[in-house]
Design an enzyme around this catalytic site. Structure first.
Site, PDB file in Angstrom:
ATOM      1  CB  CYS A 248      -1.123  -0.039   1.133  1.00  8.65           C
ATOM      2  SG  CYS A 248      -0.243   0.423   2.765  1.00  8.65           S
ATOM      3  CB  CYS A 270       0.706  -2.804   6.754  1.00  9.33           C
ATOM      4  SG  CYS A 270       0.909  -0.998   6.050  1.00  9.33           S
ATOM      5  CB  CYS A 276      -2.275  -3.074   4.595  1.00 10.51           C
ATOM      6  SG  CYS A 276      -1.220  -3.283   3.281  1.00 10.51           S
TER       7      CYS A 276
END
Lengths: 297, 258, 235
Positions: A248, A270, A276
């Site tokens: 992301c 993440c 995320c």
């Protein structure tokens, strides 16, 4: 009286009986009244083994109501075994609504992370704690550590940090990093990465800690000072990552390393899966996002 | 020399049930003075030491200590917090077995630095340089600062324990058989070191020992104990050269001549 | 000015508890005084109690009866009954002692051994060392030995360290227990002149000298210890 066969196992709301919940609530209230102080409580056997979050589950069971929305994370993820099974447990015994979205949850039970999305007033974060006593590493006698807390003798905590610097040239403790709560009690924040320590400070949310095997509950009420211990010449620092999330593109979040193949391929993503996914839904992309890879192909 | 003692002990007694630990002990200790308490095992000398160091509560009697601000405090009426603070700042306690007085699983530097951190020192560099200084004063090389005491010899451990106690500049140090369990040559070195430190720092000390040579070398005054009572007290060389009580004569005549 | 040292009707006996409590009388009715600038010598055969008297005056032996009055900073102190702290203060400032044997401390250099009494009285270490060096030089102790601990020295060398240590301070009373016993003629002369200098400074000296020549040279007066033989009734 006839009972339908499907109702053989009937539980009280949220599994624990009301007396037990009251006992736990009293411990929680005492913990809130004395921030950082470890309140002993009569921990119950839960239908899961010690080490699987029995402390957190009891705290959650004692505070949850029919209107609550529950989120459960394990190392930041909503979809790992521990998180899934505890979420299912409360769906079954309390029939509460569940969510993976941080912002929508009223109670978040966590194992080893604080969500990236800032918590707000009215939310409660319930930590699962394996070892509540921060001094135990250096002083194994419980009688002595209790005395040290009572008399505010915390020099020993710095001995541990000193050892870190002497051995590694810096404070190498990266998780369960000791904090001082409201200028009084030294507290183990549970094995969250020290990256999350600053989030505890002056948080609008209520933070509750449950240690089932060790039979301790402690709390950090909203807007409480939580300061990570350090030395003047070796100040507290959080981890930094030299690349954004591969999925992301998020920066300034805590990342997990994920191994991709047997040839040394890996990526950092993440640790907070909800964070995320929310970002990806909003169109944020990292360099290993599936659609980017698709386009490249 | 100050006009006031540092420690004032009056009619101190400790009973274990009906058995006497020590009985009716009175004495004054002045700043910079080293008092040896000698006697055989079971004579009550360690009971007395533990009462004085507030590790044990006596059955009756008082002990007053003159604090750094000049105020006299009854040791047995202080709060536990005050007593523990005193013990890690203005007092030291050197155990016979260094493992009892050291943290065996943390480095030598941290062992010395612990008291500094306990009184609020929060500068790693300063703590470490003070530790280096103290290690050198007890003849432990700087290169051993990050080693655990488990890796040290008995003599080194004992010297480390002494440094750990002296780092906050205490005025009174209790020692329980500080050279017990060490080889003779190691003992001599330790004694010599202790003697130097006590003189240079102007420490007052109460040393429990069964070894009259230790008493002769370290102390100016001594008390001889038997069955919980002081049978003879006075200047160390007077007691040793002209012993008067039957028991003291026995002790002195029992020393092996080399 | 008060007489620096007065010994009055002192008696001493040893009770040997390990030998059925037999009592060995040593001396009784010991009375004499030593004036400033005078060297009194205790005379009499071995076993007469000379050493015991010296040790009582230093507080090293207990006193059964009588008084030993010393002028300590203008105060008269009775050493026979003084508490240990007072005796220590008297030893630090008023009464010096040169014993026959040096009680050596491992690892302390000869220079430090000699300078120590001055340091204990608050003299700066450098100055104390300078005066120690001067005395050791006068006593012909080879300079290469100064920085070594005296434990391995010969008897004569140890004795000279001991003498230097006793003479370095300006105690008004100085006790000498056979200071020349193991010295050669040259160094005996040095000690004699050191004693003469002390006398000129008004120090009261009380000593035991078996060496007749030295005794002859320094004694102003002989105190006959056989007079004080225990059991003898004073006339």
């Amino acid at each position: 009286m006839s009972t339908p066969a499907t109702d053989i196992a009937t539980y009280n709301f949220a599994y624990l009986d009301e007396q037990t919940k009251r006992m736990i609530r009293r411990a929680i209230l005492k913990g809130i009244a004395i921030p950082g102080y470890q309140v002993p409580f009569a921990s119950r056997e839960m239908p899961m083994p010690y080490g699987w979050g029995t402390g957190g589950v009891q705290v959650t069971a004692a505070i949850i109501g029919p209107d609550d929305v529950l989120k459960v994370i394990d190392q930041g993820a909503d979809d790992t075994t521990n998180a899934v099974s505890i979420r299912a447990f409360f769906q079954k015994v309390a029939d509460v609504a569940v969510t993976t979205e941080t912002a929508k949850a009223t109670i978040i039970q966590t194992r080893h992370r604080i969500p990236e999305h800032p918590l707000t007033g009215g939310q409660t974060l319930v930590y699962q704690v394996p070892i509540p006593e921060p001094l135990r590493f250096l002083e194994p006698r419980e009688t002595e550590t209790r005395k040290m807390h009572a008399l505010e003798e915390y020099g020993l905590m710095h001995v541990k940090l000193y050892e870190d610097i002497a051995r590694h040239g810096r404070i190498a403790t990266t998780y369960a990093y000791p904090v001082k709560v409201e200028g009084r009690y030294v507290m183990d924040p549970s094995p969250t990465p020290k990256f999350d320590n600053p989030k505890m400070h002056m948080s609008p949310a209520l933070q509750l800690f449950g240690a089932g095997r060790e039979k301790r509950i402690y709390a950090v009420p909203p807007f409480t000072k939580v300061v990570s211990l350090d030395f003047e010449d070796h100040p507290f620092e959080i981890q930094t990552f030299d690349q954004p999330c591969a999925l992301c593109g998020a920066e300034q979040v805590y990342l997990d390393e994920v191994i991709l193949d047997d040839k040394g391929g890996h990526m950092f993503v993440c640790s907070d899966t909800d964070h995320c996914e929310t970002r990806q839904a909003c169109g944020h992309r990292g360099h290993l996002s599936p659609d980017i890879l698709e386009t490249a192909r | 020399m100050t006009d006031e003692p540092l420690l004032r002990v009056t009619a101190l007694s400790k009973y274990y049930g009906s058995r006497i630990g020590c009985e009716d002990i009175s004495f004054d200790l002045w700043p910079g003075e080293v008092l040896a308490i000698v006697g055989e095992s079971g004579s009550g000398k360690t009971t007395l030491l533990n009462c004085l160091a507030t590790r044990l509560l006596p059955t009756s009697g008082t002990a007053s200590y003159r604090m750094r601000d000049g105020q006299w405090r009854d040791l047995y009426r202080m709060s536990e917090a005050e007593r523990r603070f005193l013990m890690r700042t203005d007092w030291g306690f050197v155990h016979q077995n260094p493992a009892d007085g050291l943290r065996m699983t943390v480095s030598a530097g941290a062992n010395v630095g612990e008291r500094l951190m306990a009184v609020g020192d929060r500068h790693y560099g300063n703590i470490r340089s003070t530790a280096v200084d103290w290690l050198s004063r007890v003849e432990i090389g700087e290169e051993r600062i990050d080693d655990e005491p488990r890796a040290f010899s008995g003599g080194m451990r004992q010297r480390l324990q002494i440094a750990r106690n002296l780092v906050t500049g205490p005025r009174l140090v209790f020692m329980d058989e500080p050279t017990g369990g060490l080889d003779v040559s190691v003992q001599a070195r330790l004694l010599d070191l202790l003697r130097g430190l006590v003189t240079d720092l102007g420490l007052a000390a109460i040393v429990v020992t069964h070894d009259l040579a230790v008493a002769r070398l370290l102390s100016q005054r001594m008390m001889v104990m038997k069955n919980g009572h002081v049978v003879e007290a006075g200047l160390t060389d007077r007691v040793l050269d002209d012993p008067r009580a039957p028991y003291t004569q026995l002790l002195v005549s029992s020393i092996l001549q080399v | 000015m008060a007489t620096p040292l007065i010994v009055s009707e002192v008696a001493k006996a040893f009770t040997m508890h390990l030998r059925d409590g037999i009592r060995l009388p040593v001396v009784s009715n010991v009375s004499f005084s030593v004036r400033a600038g005078e060297c009194a010598v205790l005379g009499g055969p071995s076993g007469a109690g000379k050493s015991s008297i010296l040790k009582m005056v230093y507080g090293n032996y207990g006193v059964d009866q009588g008084q030993i009055i010393v002028d300590h900073h203008g105060q008269l102190v009775d050493l026979a009954t003084a508490n240990p702290r007072t005796v220590l203060a008297v030893r630090r400032d008023t009464i010096g002692y040169v014993s026959q044997f040096l009680r050596t401390v491992p690892r302390v250099s000869a220079l430090d051994v000699v300078a120590e009494p001055l340091v204990a009285r608050g003299v700066a270490r450098d100055e104390a060392h300078a005066r120690a060096a001067e005395l050791l030089g006068r006593l012909n102790l080879p300079e290469r030995l100064w920085s070594l601990p005296p434990a391995t020295f010969s008897g004569g060398e140890q004795q000279r360290v001991n003498i230097a240590r006793g003479f370095i301070t300006d105690h008004p009373v100085l006790l000498l227990d056979e200071p020349t016993a193991s010295l050669d003629a040259t160094n005996r002369e040095v000690v004699i002149s050191l004693i003469e200098e002390k006398k000129l400074k008004g120090v009261a000296l009380l000593g035991i000298f078996h060496d007749a020549d030295v005794r002859e040279a320094v004694a102003d007066r002989i105190v006959d210890v056989t007079e004080f033989a225990a059991g003898k009734i004073a006339a």
